[in-house]
Design a protein around this motif. Structure first.
Motif, short mmCIF file in Angstrom:
data_model
loop_
_atom_site.label_atom_id
_atom_site.label_comp_id
_atom_site.label_asym_id
_atom_site.label_seq_id
_atom_site.Cartn_x
_atom_site.Cartn_y
_atom_site.Cartn_z
N UNK A 49 5.68 1.50 -2.41
CA UNK A 49 6.61 1.77 -3.49
C UNK A 49 6.07 2.55 -4.84
N UNK A 50 6.83 3.54 -5.57
CA UNK A 50 6.35 3.95 -6.68
C UNK A 50 6.36 2.97 -7.87
N UNK A 51 5.25 2.87 -8.65
CA UNK A 51 5.58 1.97 -9.73
C UNK A 51 5.51 2.40 -11.00
N UNK A 52 5.09 3.41 -11.17
CA UNK A 52 5.18 4.23 -12.45
C UNK A 52 4.55 5.71 -12.30
N UNK A 53 4.89 6.60 -13.21
CA UNK A 53 4.43 7.95 -13.50
C UNK A 53 3.99 8.18 -14.81
N UNK A 54 2.83 9.04 -15.09
CA UNK A 54 2.64 9.43 -16.18
C UNK A 54 2.56 10.85 -16.55
N UNK A 55 1.75 11.63 -17.20
CA UNK A 55 1.82 13.11 -17.43
C UNK A 55 1.37 13.85 -16.31
N UNK A 56 0.38 13.24 -15.65
CA UNK A 56 0.01 14.01 -14.66
C UNK A 56 -0.65 13.39 -13.41
N UNK A 57 -0.14 11.88 -13.21
CA UNK A 57 -0.40 10.97 -11.98
C UNK A 57 0.70 9.97 -11.76
N UNK A 58 0.82 9.69 -10.58
CA UNK A 58 1.60 8.62 -10.28
C UNK A 58 0.99 7.38 -9.68
N UNK A 59 1.50 6.38 -9.83
CA UNK A 59 0.89 5.11 -9.50
C UNK A 59 1.74 4.39 -8.14
N UNK A 60 1.06 3.90 -7.18
CA UNK A 60 2.06 3.53 -6.08
C UNK A 60 1.24 2.00 -5.72
N UNK A 61 1.98 1.23 -5.26
CA UNK A 61 1.87 -0.02 -4.71
C UNK A 61 1.09 0.01 -3.35
N UNK A 62 -0.03 -0.64 -3.26
CA UNK A 62 -0.71 -1.04 -1.94
C UNK A 62 -0.24 -2.47 -1.44
N UNK A 63 -0.90 -3.33 -2.33
CA UNK A 63 -0.52 -4.52 -1.93
C UNK A 63 -0.50 -5.44 -3.24
N UNK A 64 -0.46 -6.93 -3.24
CA UNK A 64 -0.38 -7.60 -4.49
C UNK A 64 -1.74 -7.41 -5.34
N UNK A 65 -2.71 -6.88 -4.60
CA UNK A 65 -4.02 -6.86 -5.54
C UNK A 65 -4.45 -5.47 -5.90
N UNK A 66 -3.99 -4.32 -5.31
CA UNK A 66 -4.67 -3.01 -5.41
C UNK A 66 -3.18 -2.14 -5.66
N UNK A 67 -3.53 -1.04 -6.45
CA UNK A 67 -2.58 -0.01 -6.40
C UNK A 67 -3.52 1.46 -6.37
N UNK A 68 -2.59 2.27 -5.95
CA UNK A 68 -3.15 3.69 -5.88
C UNK A 68 -2.57 4.72 -6.91
N UNK A 69 -3.48 5.32 -7.74
CA UNK A 69 -3.27 6.07 -8.69
C UNK A 69 -3.52 7.77 -7.97
N UNK A 70 -2.41 8.61 -7.85
CA UNK A 70 -2.62 9.84 -7.27
C UNK A 70 -2.19 10.91 -8.37
#
Length: 222
Positions: free
Chosen positions: A6-27
């Motif tokens: 799930x999408x956790x947040x968005x900035x000016x040029x990137x989105x942050x997604x949940x991977x699990x309780x320990x890691x996130x993905x910034x795209x």
């Protein structure tokens, strides 16, 4: 490509997604950055004791897997009263000094240091274990004064605007500039030029660059 949750947040040029309780993905959405190079810098400063999230090695230009942090951004804490604006400026100054105290990576330029170049309250997470600096997409090696100038110009743009954050930003900027630094007139000019060339700047933010630079010049000790 890493599978996203799930999408956790968005900035000016990137989105942050949940991977699990320990890691996130910034795209990265804009295609301007290099996630692999950014991750390498973060790993380097972390190895030398600087407070950044853990990162997983990556060969991707767009995807960066980061440690999932718990806590508000400094900006959120400022708006909620969890941190005072004077304390925020002091903390930003300490983080800049701490970063520039690390050994440089360029043997051909011993004076160069790792620079963040976007260190402001929305890029500091206040965790239970202390602050963590995020978003190293603008990082370069160079003169420390440029880092101070970039932080100052970002704060000053808010300080000369007319929003609920204007007064706190002014106090935070004053606190930052009260700290001895390598800020000089030439690096301040370069910082303004870099902000002007930033493709994520809004027309309003561009309008504020002149008054922001004037405010810094009235407060800085060159």
């Amino acid at each position: 490509m890493t599978t996203t949750g799930r999408l956790l947040g968005s900035g000016r040029s990137a989105d942050v997604y949940e991977i699990d309780d320990a890691w996130v993905l910034r795209r990265d959405r804009g295609g301007w950055g290099d996630a692999a190079a950014e991750g390498a810098v973060m790993a380097y400063v972390r190895e030398h004791g600087y407070p950044v999230p853990r990162v997983r090695p990556s060969a991707s230009r767009t995807d960066l897997v980061l440690e999932r942090l718990s806590g508000p951004t400094m900006l959120a804490a400022l708006t909620s009263g969890g941190i005072g604006p004077d304390e925020a400026g002091t903390l930003l100054a300490r983080l800049l000094r701490q970063l520039h105290a690390l050994p440089g990576r360029n043997p051909d330029d011993p004076a160069a240091r790792v620079l963040h170049l976007d260190l402001h309250p929305d890029n500091v997470i206040l965790t239970a274990d202390g602050p963590r600096v995020i978003d190293w997409s603008n990082t370069e090696d160079g003169p420390p004064g440029l880092d101070w100038a970039m932080s100052a110009i970002i704060l000053a743009q808010v300080a000369v605007d007319d929003t609920p954050l204007t007064a706190p930003a002014h106090t935070t900027l004053t606190s930052l500039l009260r700290d001895p630094s390598d800020l000089t007139e030439p690096v301040l000019t370069e910082a303004r030029n870099r902000r002007a060339a930033n493709p994520t700047m809004s027309p309003r933010e561009l309008e504020l660059l002149g008054p922001a630079e004037e405010l810094i010049r009235s407060r800085a000790k060159f």
